[in-house]
Design an enzyme around this catalytic site. Structure first.
Site, PDB file in Angstrom:
ATOM      1  N   HIS A  99      44.818 -49.246 -65.148  1.00 23.52           N
ATOM      2  CA  HIS A  99      45.272 -49.852 -66.408  1.00 23.52           C
ATOM      3  C   HIS A  99      44.324 -50.980 -66.841  1.00 23.52           C
ATOM      4  CE1 HIS A  99      49.258 -47.982 -67.028  1.00 23.52           C
ATOM      5  NE2 HIS A  99      49.201 -47.778 -65.717  1.00 23.52           N
ATOM      6  N   GLU A 145      44.386 -52.535 -69.603  1.00 24.46           N
ATOM      7  CA  GLU A 145      45.052 -53.457 -70.535  1.00 24.46           C
ATOM      8  C   GLU A 145      45.703 -54.646 -69.842  1.00 24.46           C
ATOM      9  OE1 GLU A 145      48.158 -50.091 -69.946  1.00 24.46           O
ATOM     10  OE2 GLU A 145      46.023 -50.459 -69.628  1.00 24.46           O
ATOM     11  N   CYS A 156      45.852 -43.835 -67.498  1.00 31.33           N
ATOM     12  CA  CYS A 156      46.904 -43.454 -66.558  1.00 31.33           C
ATOM     13  C   CYS A 156      47.504 -42.103 -66.962  1.00 31.33           C
ATOM     14  CB  CYS A 156      47.958 -44.562 -66.459  1.00 31.33           C
ATOM     15  SG  CYS A 156      49.056 -44.357 -65.030  1.00 31.33           S
TER      16      CYS A 156
END
Length: 534
Positions: A176, A178, A81
């Site tokens: 993202h 994660e 990001c």
């Protein structure tokens, strides 16, 4: 020595999740502010570097940059990001404010068969393009690739959603990986850490016990340690680990404030004094706590009273131990169950660009007040790692995987004024609820409802309602059952417990706990409600 991944934090609220995913791949990593020095980056000697997201814009925050050493070290770098945007800005590309902001679910097309995404996809289009289901959260976007980079991924509104310079091992994604919403996120991060960076997956809690024991022995030597044992997971695992390392040099102080769960004090003593043979001083301070809480109904006031008294009682015991007793020369260390999220959240960058969610302080500033050195053997571990370590140390699974319990205990689960009568009723009702959650299994998963909920407990309501028992009229108290499911405790959904389970719990509480004649179930999610009632 373990291979290490360095995660540079630009202020994202989900940076901890990057570290959790890397640790889940059994690779050691640490989070540090983005503005660490070049010397720090070189001395850390990472196998790879990950640049986090941020709430900021690259063209507004000229000082929110990765240190030059990141690009000079010659190790793989992954930008996520904002991390992708600063990589582009610093290496000669261009970033602009997007006309279309992307927040939430997106489908990303993979391009170019880079090592990072090769073979990783959720589905293919009719034209044969590999697609990823991901989570986006950005307004700005990269509009020109830096020299040497090629396109790695795109969406209709974000033509450059991923880029790579494979010669230098630089990869970046606008989404993202994660967060759990990105379906292949874990696979992507594991590909980067294990294959591209070549880090050894040797960060395993079973093996960590011996490392941690050696470190404690080296730090403490022949000195003595005091630990405040609450019965919670962190202090229990810290106590078991330190006891494994230095045995009799550790003294645990267990302050029983009279607001623990049913038989909890006895269970703590049985485990630590009985089975582990640790030195535990149990202080029954229930009359002191309940006396000070009399007439107090404000939740914050109750928390402050309980916190202050805990510190006072602990300090009094610690002062005795510091002075030494027969066979013990006096403590010089205070041990605490501080874990890695506490350490990260008390950090924050020098530039103060990182958004600090909360500040963490040692309990009541005790080390300074007592003149003791601090021992924090769990400060490198996330909660799930602490639990794994506890099991490796031989603590019971039920103790280590227990639901969270607030520090003020039942003091914030009794609404309004805290009275001994209320605590006794609540203890018994709560024990029935937890027992039945452990007894009932979900047919689909085979798991108990205790394991399927993240936090479950009973709340005592200081109101009375009319009921009928036998031929008589009752006028007794009401309790509320609360059970939630969550992955991060930031948001939570109320658990859809089976009616048969709720029926059994309600029947048992009303029949077995004289003084309660009505049981309710809380169907509020967080937000707008909180998980605890106070």
């Amino acid at each position: 020595m373990h291979d290490k991944i360095l995660i540079l934090d630009f202020g994202s609220q989900v940076t901890q999740l990057i570290a959790r995913r890397v640790r889940e791949a059994h690779v050691y990593c640490e989070i540090h502010p983005n503005d660490v020095s070049d010397a720090f980056v070189r001395e850390f000697a990472p196998k790879a570097i990950i640049l986090s997201g941020s709430h900021a814009s690259t063209y507004e925050a000229e000082d929110l940059r990765a240190p030059q050493a990141v690009w000079d070290l010659g190790v793989p770098v992954l930008g996520i990001c904002y991390g992708m945007q600063t990589m582009a800005a610093q290496l000669g590309g261009a970033v602009e404010g997007g006309k279309t902001r992307e927040f939430g679910y997106a489908e990303v097309r993979a391009h170019g068969h880079t090592r990072l995404l090769d073979g990783i996809q959720d589905f293919a289009t009719a034209e044969g393009h590999g697609m990823l289901k991901v989570w986006m959260s950005h307004g700005d976007k990269v509009t020109a690739l830096p020299p040497g980079f090629k396109l790695m991924a795109s969406t209709p509104s974000c033509p450059i959603a991923g880029m790579a310079d494979e010669a230098r091992g630089y990869y970046a994604v606008q989404f993202h990986p994660e967060v759990t919403h990105t379906v292949q996120g874990r696979a992507l991060l594991e590909r980067f850490v294990l294959q591209i960076a070549g880090a050894k997956p040797d960060w395993v809690m079973r093996d960590h016990v011996e490392e941690a024991v050696a470190r404690i022995r080296e730090q403490v030597g022949d000195e003595e340690v005091i630990l405040g044992l609450s019965g919670g997971v962190d202090s229990s695992v810290a106590a078991a680990l330190i006891h494994r390392a230095i045995g009799e040099q550790l003294t645990c102080v267990f302050v029983d404030h009279g607001l623990l769960r049913l038989n909890e004090g006895d269970m703590v003593m049985d485990m630590f004094a009985g089975k582990l043979h640790a030195r535990v001083i149990r202080v029954d301070a229930s009359e002191l706590f309940l006396g000070e809480l009399a007439g107090v109904s404000d939740p914050e006031a109750k928390r402050k009273i309980i916190g202050r008294l805990f510190v006072d009682v602990f300090k009094a015991e610690a002062a005795k131990l510091k002075a030494g007793t027969e066979g013990h020369k006096g403590a010089t260390f205070l041990a605490q169950g501080t874990i890695y999220p506490d350490v990260i959240e008390s950090g924050g960058a020098k530039t103060k660009k990182a958004t600090t969610i909360k500040s963490h302080h040692n309990v009541g500033g005790l080390p300074e007040q007592l003149g003791l050195k601090l021992l924090e053997p769990l400060r490198d571990l996330f909660k799930d790692e602490v639990r794994e370590l506890g099991v490796a140390l031989g603590l019971p699974h039920d103790m280590v995987y227990r639901h969270p319990f607030p520090g003020p205990g039942l003091g914030v689960r009794i609404l309004g004024e805290v009275k001994k009568e209320y605590a006794d009723l609540l203890r018994r009702a709560d024990a029935i609820f937890i027992e039945e959650l452990r007894n009932f299994r979900d047919e689909a998963s085979g798991k108990t409802w205790y394991d399927l909920t993240s936090q479950a407990f009973t709340v005592f309501l200081p109101v009375k309602s009319v009921g009928v028992m036998g031929d008589g009229r009752t006028y007794d108290y009401v309790v509320a059952l609360r059970a939630v499911q969550t992955s991060d405790f930031m948001t939570a959904d109320w658990a859809e417990l089976p009616y048969a389970l709720l029926k059994k719990v309600s029947g048992r509480i009303i029949n077995e706990v004289r003084g309660i004649n009505r049981v309710t179930y809380d169907v509020s999610s967080k937000p707008p409600a909180t998980i605890e009632w106070e």
